[in-house]
Scaffold this active site. Structure first.
Site, mmCIF file in Angstrom:
data_model
loop_
_atom_site.group_PDB
_atom_site.id
_atom_site.type_symbol
_atom_site.label_atom_id
_atom_site.label_comp_id
_atom_site.label_asym_id
_atom_site.label_seq_id
_atom_site.Cartn_x
_atom_site.Cartn_y
_atom_site.Cartn_z
ATOM 1 C CB CYS A 46 6.240 -7.443 -2.691
ATOM 2 S SG CYS A 46 8.027 -6.678 -2.672
ATOM 3 C CG HIS A 91 8.659 -8.473 -6.648
ATOM 4 N ND1 HIS A 91 8.994 -7.366 -7.627
ATOM 5 C CD2 HIS A 91 8.622 -8.072 -5.628
ATOM 6 C CE1 HIS A 91 9.395 -6.316 -6.811
ATOM 7 N NE2 HIS A 91 9.264 -6.795 -5.544
ATOM 8 C CD GLN A 105 6.046 2.659 -6.234
ATOM 9 O OE1 GLN A 105 6.502 2.829 -7.445
ATOM 10 N NE2 GLN A 105 6.872 2.190 -5.599
#
Length: 338
Positions: free
Chosen positions: A123, A249, A11
């Site tokens: 992240c 996020h 990904q």
């Protein structure tokens, strides 16, 4: 620059390839590496090599996004063959001889890399750092209380598939959940402990077996913030939550500072901060596919002296992973060119 990507079929590796092109990175040779299962396939005309058995000699920069075990096994070997390794996993982030870098926040740190490895932060940490840096410089950051709202793509393609599959399975009867959370039969969860569709899970990551009842995601937020901002005594309390969002996020941040800072003053500082964009109502949908950390809902936190509350949304696959790795590569490329 002769560039390699380990985990090129995954990904984040896919987004890395896209961003190298988007940013016109000076690639003179591109080599792609993945597991033995993917070796021999072609991506954009490049044959994928087996990461475990490949010879990395001749490469200048190698981007890793194939998980911690692969990085632990291969990063030092690749660095010893002459490449600068930029690792997206958690494998090297806490190592004292490996700088942990956010390109807009501590670019100077890349120069001190005795192992030839530079680490990319997690992240959620990444989303917060460009926002917190200018505020810390102004008022002296002392403590953070953070609740995260983490998208399923943070769990890889399997997380995306689980949310999609559960949603498709129950969406026709989803209104029944209004009065009874057991009114619909969800498919058995695989990636997560509970159904993720139409739900919120206060457990992103895995519980660390140290008696603190924190997840690894929550501890990464603390440890990485301290290292990147160079505040070893920074107090951080995090609750990391998985939400039914595909990408992007978000973080609700309550920050305490040593010196007074107003909401208006913070807004002025963030208006021109690199990697940051002001937004009245930042959302993961707004952030998905974009580069900045979107920040808004900036206000005073009346529960502490010198407190601010704010909300941040950021694309966890771009800036949260692939983009920052490429930005670090740009810093390294500029250094190597002299």
């Amino acid at each position: 620059m002769r560039v390699g990507i380990v985990g090129a079929t995954g990904q984040v590796g896919t987004v890395m390839r896209r961003i190298l092109t988007e940013r016109n990175f000076p690639v003179t040779e591109l080599r792609l590496f993945a597991s033995a299962r993917s070796a021999g396939t072609e991506l954009d005309g490049v044959t994928v090599e087996d990461a475990a058995t490949a010879d990395y000699t001749g490469l200048d920069i190698v981007l890793f996004s194939a998980g911690g075990a692969t990085s632990k096994a291969l990063a030092e070997k690749v660095a010893s063959q002459g490449a600068v390794v930029i690792d997206n996993s958690s494998a090297w982030r806490k190592h004292p001889e490996v700088p942990l870098v956010v390109s807009e926040v501590n670019p100077h740190a890349i120069k001190d890399r005795p192992k030839g490895i530079i680490a990319n932060p997690n992240c959620t940490t990444m989303a917060a750092m460009p926002v917190l840096r200018p505020l810390h410089d102004e008022a002296g950051l002392e403590a953070l209380v953070v609740a995260t709202y983490q998208a399923v793509s943070g769990s890889g393609l399997a997380g995306v598939a689980e949310l999609h599959g559960q949603t498709q399975k129950v969406v026709a009867d989803a209104e029944k959940l209004t009065h009874d959370g057991e009114a619909v039969d969800f498919p058995e969860p695989g990636v997560y402990k509970r159904p993720i569709a139409f739900n919120v899970l206060p457990l992103a990551g895995s519980i660390v077996d140290d008696g603190l009842n924190e997840t690894d995601e929550e501890q990464k937020l603390r440890n990485e913030s301290r290292k990147i901002l160079e505040i070893p005594g920074l107090k951080v309390s995090g609750t990391c939550v998985r939400v039914p969002v595909f990408s992007g996020h978000s973080l609700q941040i309550n920050a305490r500072f040593a010196r007074p800072i107003s909401a208006d003053g913070a807004t002025e500082l963030l208006k021109d901060a690199p990697g940051v964009e002001l937004s009245d109502i930042p959302t993961p949908l707004q952030a998905a596919g974009k580069d900045p950390s979107y920040v808004g809902r900036i206000r005073s936190d009346e529960t502490v002296d010198n407190g601010l509350a704010l909300f941040v949304s950021n694309d966890n696959l771009r800036k949260g992973a692939a983009l920052n790795a490429v930005q670090i590569a740009e810093l390294v490329a500029a250094e190597l060119k002299g």
